[in-house]
Scaffold this active site. Structure first.
Site, PDB file in Angstrom:
ATOM      1  N   SER A 199       0.518   6.663   5.786  1.00 53.97           N
ATOM      2  CA  SER A 199      -0.227   7.164   6.728  1.00 53.97           C
ATOM      3  C   SER A 199       1.165   6.971   7.687  1.00 53.97           C
ATOM      4  O   SER A 199       1.222   6.776   9.062  1.00 53.97           O
ATOM      5  CB  SER A 199      -1.595   6.864   7.178  1.00 53.97           C
TER       6      SER A 199
ATOM      7  N   GLY B 116       5.556  -0.781   0.598  1.00 55.89           N
ATOM      8  CA  GLY B 116       5.534  -2.696   0.048  1.00 55.89           C
ATOM      9  C   GLY B 116       5.737  -3.578   0.664  1.00 55.89           C
ATOM     10  O   GLY B 116       5.594  -4.270   0.797  1.00 55.89           O
TER      11      GLY B 116
END
Length: 633
Positions: free
Chosen positions: A546, A475
């Site tokens: 990540s 987001g």
């Protein structure tokens, strides 16, 4: 006429010199005491120090005072206090850290390591056992063989400790009953055989009362074996075995005090060397001859295993810290993949696929640990299926290093086959490992040379390859910004490809979940794809959460210097959660979505990202312009 006082002083000086010479040439035995908690390890060492007259008067006075104040023997001397020096150890009456003590008798010098019995501190016990010649396994006569007894016995055997003593302690508390002793020895014998221990010396003792420690006890007339100290004095330490092996010396320091001297200092791990003998430097394979052997005492004609020396070579060849100088005709193996045994020593579990630092000898390389082949049950020796290793777990797993390293199997040489793993973020030692053997790639698989390389591909596209790695919370706006960046570059006639986190999970990585191990494998695969695309001359744009620094650093390491550009999309959790365009945060808060970054799985923000985008201060269009300007000024 000679002065009698002078004669006396001269004789005294001669006696002192003779004593010092004799003391200097005494053999050294390193041993460890281990076993379960409260088996009396510290008390035993304290008794050895006391009976060996290795306690000064002020130490004895302090011991007597401490025994009355914090001792556990009702005001009598508590020998454990000689070893348990930490405040936390005295408060709890346990050993926490490894304590080393030196003492000597007329026959031998000793260094003893007192190690903790608590399972929580097994890693400290491994540290103490890694350099010892003999292990004293203590057993409380009232309790018999316990799980921690088995674990410590398995570990000392695994670590290559050749000599074992089974000290059945606290015999005074079971009335010096021979049947109790025999029963414990029988139980331990069955276990020892199951893990490959061929022999050990059982001794009934009382560390507190001193039975069979330095002198034979009248309380055990049925015992015909040696006292503990007598056995420690007489056991033969096989120092010749290492000297009989081929010469190996890991280089610890390049000694360059001036322009006229360049030597290579290190500890001789095995074998012997003389000036003029041919040597090889690994992993490079360069050869030369030994010109000089230099020590503190001057030049020498011989250096053998167990000594620290400096070698100078006849030729100016490249040799640096971490490399190994070996006999030219008997080189070590060199490899980058190994089968190993790991003893996991960290509270955080092992993460398969994660990159750790591997330190072997004086060399440190990056290494990846694969999913364990199995974990060992120390009680039954059963091989258990395992996806990871927890604190104190022992397992077998393959390890891959980022470059080839010289090694020897641990069973042949501790120094060249033992290693530790270090967490790249916390710098904590997380595991101790022992190499079994190298894993061989198939002999018919090798790099195929091509005439058209990455420079040609990039030249055809009139651009420099790069990887724009956008990382941030779900987001945060990564995908939106990445899409705008690609459109801007396309208008500039740049050749690009966008790898999006959601998109690759529909194909390449559809078999992966969201556990920590799967997230690491997800990023590893994307990194390999991005590397191939940069070889094709493309500008690769990625948008992945990540969450772990070590995995982003792993991908950076795959790329050419300067080609990896980390872009931190810095969006506060509350802002990202307020957007929640996919409804993922709501599911995570409700417990319907496990391992969700920012909720029940951590996000490690970049510390030195090339670009930081504050989405609270700029629009996605403005953010994209900043990124493009950085890539194409």
């Amino acid at each position: 006429m000679t002065d009698p006082v002078y004669q006396t002083e001269a004789l005294l000086a001669e006696d002192i010199d003779a004593y010092l010479v004799a003391h200097q040439h005494k053999t050294m035995l390193r041993f460890i005491t281990c076993g379960s908690v409260d088996d009396g390890k510290s008390t035993l060492i304290g008794r050895l120090l006391y009976d060996s007259k290795m306690i000064f008067e002020d130490q004895l006075a302090a011991l007597e005072a401490d025994s009355k104040r914090v001792g556990t023997q009702g005001g009598e001397i508590d020998f454990a206090l000689l070893v348990d020096g930490l405040a936390a150890e005295r408060e709890q009456g346990i050993t926490i850290d490894v304590a080393y003590r030196f003492f000597a008798t007329e026959k031998r010098k000793f260094i003893v390591a007192d190690t903790p019995g608590h399972e929580q501190y097994t890693r400290n016990m491994v540290t103490g056992a890694s350099t010892t010649d003999l292990a004293v396994i203590l057993i409380d006569a009232r309790k018999g063989v316990l799980t921690q007894t088995r674990r410590h016995s398995y570990l000392v055997h695994l670590l290559g400790v050749r000599h074992l003593v089974l000290a059945v302690n606290k015999m005074d508390l079971v009335g010096y009953d021979q049947q109790v002793f025999d029963s414990i020895v029988a139980d331990y014998t069955d276990f020892a055989r199951s893990i490959g221990i061929d022999s050990f010396v059982p001794i009934p003792i009382s560390g507190l009362a001193g039975d069979n420690i330095t002198s034979r006890s009248a309380n055990t007339p049925w015992f015909e074996g040696p006292t503990l100290l007598a056995h420690l004095e007489e056991i033969e330490v096989d120092s010749g075995a290492d000297q009989a092996q081929p010469f190996r010396m890991p280089v610890q320091w390049v000694n360059r005090p001036n322009l006229d001297f360049r030597g290579f200092s290190g500890f001789v791990a095995s074998g012997a060397i003389r000036p003029g003998e041919a040597v090889r430097v690994l992993p490079s394979g360069k050869t030369s001859r030994v010109a000089r052997i230099v020590s503190l005492e001057g030049d020498r004609d011989l250096a053998v295993a167990g000594e620290s020396v400096t070698l100078t070579l006849a030729d100016e060849i490249d040799c640096s810290r971490g490399q190994v100088i070996v006999a030219a005709q008997s080189p070590l193996e060199v490899a980058d993949q190994f089968e190993t045994t790991l003893v996991w020593m960290d509270e955080a579990e092992m993460v398969p696929g994660r990159a750790y630092w591997l330190k072997i000898g004086a060399q440190t390389v990056s290494a990846t640990v694969h999913q364990p082949k199995y974990e060992v049950n120390v009680n039954t020796q059963e091989h258990l299926a395992a996806k990871t290793l927890d604190l104190n777990a022992i397992g077998v797993a393959n390890v891959t290093t980022d470059r080839e390293i010289p090694f020897a199997p641990y069973a042949e040489n501790r120094d060249l086959g033992g290693f530790i793993l270090i967490d790249k973020i916390t710098n904590q030692t997380v595991a101790a490992g022992m190499i079994h053997f190298a894993l061989r790639r198939a002999q018919n698989i090798h790099w195929q040379a091509t005439d058209i390389g990455r420079d040609h591909h990039a030249g055809m596209k009139h651009q420099k390859p790069a990887v724009l790695w956008l990382t941030g919370l779900s987001g945060s706006g990564k995908s939106t910004i990445a899409n705008i960046v690609e459109k801007k570059l396309a208008r500039m006639n740049r050749h690009t490809f966008l790898l999006d986190g959601d998109n690759v999970r529909h194909g390449l990585n559809k078999d992966l979940g969201f556990t920590e191990a799967d997230r690491i494998e997800n990023i590893r695969r994307v990194g390999e794809v991005a590397k191939l695309m940069t070889d094709a001359g493309l500008i690769v744009i990625t948008a992945f959460i990540s969450p772990f620094r070590s995995e982003r650093d792993m991908v950076r390491g795959m790329m050419q210097p300067g080609e990896f550009i980390e872009v931190f999309i810095d969006t506060p959790l509350e802002v990202a959660e307020a957007r929640d365009v996919k409804g993922l945060y709501a599911k995570a808060r409700a417990g319907q979505l496990k391992n969700f970054t920012g909720i029940d799985s951590p996000y490690e923000a970049p510390e030195n990202a090339e670009i930081r985008i504050d989405t609270s201060r700029m629009t996605p269009e403005e953010a994209a312009e900043v990124i493009v300007e950085r890539l194409v000024p």
